[in-house]
Write an enzyme that holds these catalytic residues in place. Structure first.
Site, PDB file in Angstrom:
ATOM      1  N   ARG A 145     -25.863 -47.292  42.864  1.00  0.00           N
ATOM      2  CA  ARG A 145     -26.387 -47.437  41.540  1.00  0.00           C
ATOM      3  C   ARG A 145     -27.557 -48.446  42.065  1.00  0.00           C
ATOM      4  O   ARG A 145     -28.041 -49.468  42.455  1.00  0.00           O
ATOM      5  CB  ARG A 145     -25.832 -48.858  41.190  1.00  0.00           C
ATOM      6  CG  ARG A 145     -26.160 -48.518  39.512  1.00  0.00           C
ATOM      7  CD  ARG A 145     -25.440 -49.996  38.633  1.00  0.00           C
ATOM      8  NE  ARG A 145     -26.112 -50.569  37.357  1.00  0.00           N
ATOM      9  CZ  ARG A 145     -26.470 -50.881  36.678  1.00  0.00           C
ATOM     10  NH1 ARG A 145     -25.090 -52.768  37.663  1.00  0.00           N
ATOM     11  NH2 ARG A 145     -26.602 -51.514  36.278  1.00  0.00           N
ATOM     12  N   HIS A 178     -29.229 -49.242  32.033  1.00  0.00           N
ATOM     13  CA  HIS A 178     -28.378 -48.632  31.198  1.00  0.00           C
ATOM     14  C   HIS A 178     -28.563 -47.078  31.278  1.00  0.00           C
ATOM     15  O   HIS A 178     -27.566 -46.149  30.202  1.00  0.00           O
ATOM     16  CB  HIS A 178     -27.515 -48.961  30.197  1.00  0.00           C
ATOM     17  CG  HIS A 178     -27.042 -50.343  29.985  1.00  0.00           C
ATOM     18  ND1 HIS A 178     -27.357 -51.474  28.934  1.00  0.00           N
ATOM     19  CD2 HIS A 178     -27.152 -51.472  30.262  1.00  0.00           C
ATOM     20  CE1 HIS A 178     -27.149 -52.305  29.010  1.00  0.00           C
ATOM     21  NE2 HIS A 178     -26.518 -52.701  30.060  1.00  0.00           N
ATOM     22  N   GLU A 229     -19.791 -44.710  34.467  1.00  0.00           N
ATOM     23  CA  GLU A 229     -21.177 -44.789  35.099  1.00  0.00           C
ATOM     24  C   GLU A 229     -20.663 -44.483  36.293  1.00  0.00           C
ATOM     25  O   GLU A 229     -21.634 -43.920  37.131  1.00  0.00           O
ATOM     26  CB  GLU A 229     -21.292 -46.295  35.137  1.00  0.00           C
ATOM     27  CG  GLU A 229     -22.201 -46.525  33.710  1.00  0.00           C
ATOM     28  CD  GLU A 229     -22.522 -48.078  33.180  1.00  0.00           C
ATOM     29  OE1 GLU A 229     -23.928 -48.115  33.735  1.00  0.00           O
ATOM     30  OE2 GLU A 229     -21.820 -48.699  32.776  1.00  0.00           O
ATOM     31  N   ARG A 289     -28.388 -62.662  26.350  1.00  0.00           N
ATOM     32  CA  ARG A 289     -29.524 -62.383  26.180  1.00  0.00           C
ATOM     33  C   ARG A 289     -29.714 -62.535  24.484  1.00  0.00           C
ATOM     34  O   ARG A 289     -29.371 -61.966  24.202  1.00  0.00           O
ATOM     35  CB  ARG A 289     -29.832 -61.354  26.751  1.00  0.00           C
ATOM     36  CG  ARG A 289     -29.675 -61.237  27.808  1.00  0.00           C
ATOM     37  CD  ARG A 289     -30.528 -59.809  29.159  1.00  0.00           C
ATOM     38  NE  ARG A 289     -29.609 -59.655  30.330  1.00  0.00           N
ATOM     39  CZ  ARG A 289     -29.350 -58.453  30.663  1.00  0.00           C
ATOM     40  NH1 ARG A 289     -28.897 -57.425  29.909  1.00  0.00           N
ATOM     41  NH2 ARG A 289     -28.849 -58.663  31.912  1.00  0.00           N
ATOM     42  N   ASN A 320     -21.352 -50.270  44.354  1.00  0.00           N
ATOM     43  CA  ASN A 320     -22.837 -50.901  43.096  1.00  0.00           C
ATOM     44  C   ASN A 320     -23.112 -51.946  43.481  1.00  0.00           C
ATOM     45  O   ASN A 320     -22.183 -52.899  43.442  1.00  0.00           O
ATOM     46  CB  ASN A 320     -22.478 -51.328  41.542  1.00  0.00           C
ATOM     47  CG  ASN A 320     -23.415 -51.958  40.607  1.00  0.00           C
ATOM     48  OD1 ASN A 320     -23.945 -52.087  40.410  1.00  0.00           O
ATOM     49  ND2 ASN A 320     -22.635 -51.557  39.476  1.00  0.00           N
TER      50      ASN A 320
END
Ligand code: AMP
Length: 406
Positions: free
Chosen positions: A97, A186, A390, A247, A13
């Site tokens: 990823r 996601h 993940e 956010r 990643n």
């Protein structure tokens, strides 16, 4: 090739200044090693390596690591020290990823030059993430050109969304010209958690409708019907939807015109405000739910209001996705907040008994890293806590794809 295939998958990643990795053995999905290189390109780069197979001590090193190439070589060296070198024939593939796959990549994909070119073409819609992900791919390809490299996209799981959910209500010619639509993110986590939730219920994914709430520093919800995503809360970028750590999530787009015209802010300033200085952090100065809960316990009003705004938005999405799905078998909480913050789970479903949703306070208070149901036995809809994974999902998808191709 000898004809016997390796069973290990390295998952990478790659961020703009970081490289996270895990090495897994796909015979039993066990983790052999994991680690992180941070602050790549600075004088104070740091490598942290955990040799999980041998149970050895965590190794940490500080010192300048110039670029991703040097970072991956340093990782390879650490793995060699554990007898897990990247030159080993046991390594079957490297899974990467990749944040944005646009509409083009609906599945994990073996990387070749054309795939790299397409990921490059998507940079305008993912300017922060795709270039960093590409750097990781290029670096790994240079190190092991003979090995399959697989790109696993954050957006892929959401490409099953119907046009009614994926389109914004704007002129389609303008939308298409600029590739503006709701992509969602996601996806690897939503795919893994929706499947693991079906497993927890003892049912096939095709037979189950699940609302997945991925609540980490970034946060998103998805509506999954029979294993396929039919709606998700993030859009063109990860800014839309739930209140997140930093956010804003949903807001009236006219707020942006207002900040520019009346507030005199530049587009870059507004971008930074909404992505980096909003959400829980913008509301109360903290983006860590643990700290926010501590402040609430101490009577802090700003923290309390931030929590209430966070939960209100979450509840709205649960209701919306309930309506989208029609019938719901489970609501699954995952990621840092979802897995650990019992008060968030409790508050999110409070008052939703009419929808068949409730938590059992004792079950909800239990801490565990195992998937579990926290609703009462009699509840019509299961409320579940399902830790996301993940890296395992990327490794599983990578291994399955490479298996098909050999
Ligand atoms: P993630 O992005 O999934 O790693 O989630 C990170 C976030 O999870 C942090 O910013 C915290 O808000 C939250 N978090 C992590 N551990 C806990 C905990 N024990 N209790 C409440 N929130 C937590």
């Amino acid at each position: 090739m000898t004809g016997t295939r390796g069973t290990r998958v390295l998952v990478l990643n790659s961020g703009s200044s970081s490289l996270k990795y895990q090495l897994l053995d796909m015979r039993d999905s066990s983790r052999l090693a994991a680690g992180l290189v941070e602050r790549i390109g600075e004088q104070t780069s740091r490598l942290k390596h955990t040799p999980l197979a041998s149970g050895g001590d965590v190794r940490e090193a500080e010192g300048p690591i110039a670029d991703h190439d040097a970072a991956l070589k340093a990782v390879a060296q650490e793995l060699s020290r554990d007898g897990l070198g990247l030159d080993s024939p046991d390594l079957a593939a490297i899974g990467h990823r990749v944040v944005h796959g646009g509409m083009f990549f609906t599945e994990p994909t073996v990387v070749d030059d054309a795939v790299i070119a397409e990921i490059e073409r998507l940079i305008p819609v993912a300017p922060l993430h795709n270039p960093a992900n590409l750097t990781g791919i290029r670096t790994a390809r240079a190190l092991r050109p003979d090995l399959p490299q697989v790109a696993v996209f954050d957006t892929a799981f959401h490409t099953t969304m119907p046009e009614s959910a994926a389109r914004y209500a704007i002129d389609p010619r303008i939308a298409d010209r600029h590739r503006i639509r709701r992509y969602g993110f996601h996806g690897t986590s939503h795919a893994y958690v929706s499947r693991a939730t079906a497993e927890l219920l003892g049912r096939a994914p095709e037979d189950v409708n699940v609302i997945v709430l991925h609540l980490g520093n970034g946060a998103s919800a998805s509506a999954v019907r029979g294993g396929r995503c039919v709606d998700t809360s993030m859009g063109l970028t990860p800014l839309e939807g739930l209140v997140m750590g930093t956010r804003s999530g949903d807001l009236d787009p006219a707020v942006i015109f207002h900040l520019a015209r009346v507030g005199g802010m530049s587009m870059d300033e507004i971008d930074t405000l909404l992505n980096k200085r909003s959400g829980l952090f913008g509301l109360c100065g903290d983006n860590d739910m643990r700290e926010i809960r501590r402040r609430i316990d101490g009577g802090d009003e700003a923290a309390s209001l931030a929590f209430d705004i966070y939960v209100h938005r979450l509840k709205k999405y649960i209701g919306a996705y309930y309506a989208v799905l029609g019938t719901v078998d489970a609501v699954a909480f995952t990621a840092g907040v979802g897995e650990n913050a019992a008060p968030v789970r409790e508050a999110a479903v409070a008052g939703l008994e009419g929808l068949g949703l409730a938590v059992d306070p004792e079950r909800n208070a239990v801490r565990s890293d195992r998937p579990r149901i926290v609703s009462p036995d009699a509840a019509r809809v299961a409320v579940a806590v399902v830790p996301t994974d993940e890296e395992l999902e990327i490794a599983t998808q990578t291994y399955a794809l490479v298996g098909k191709n050999t």
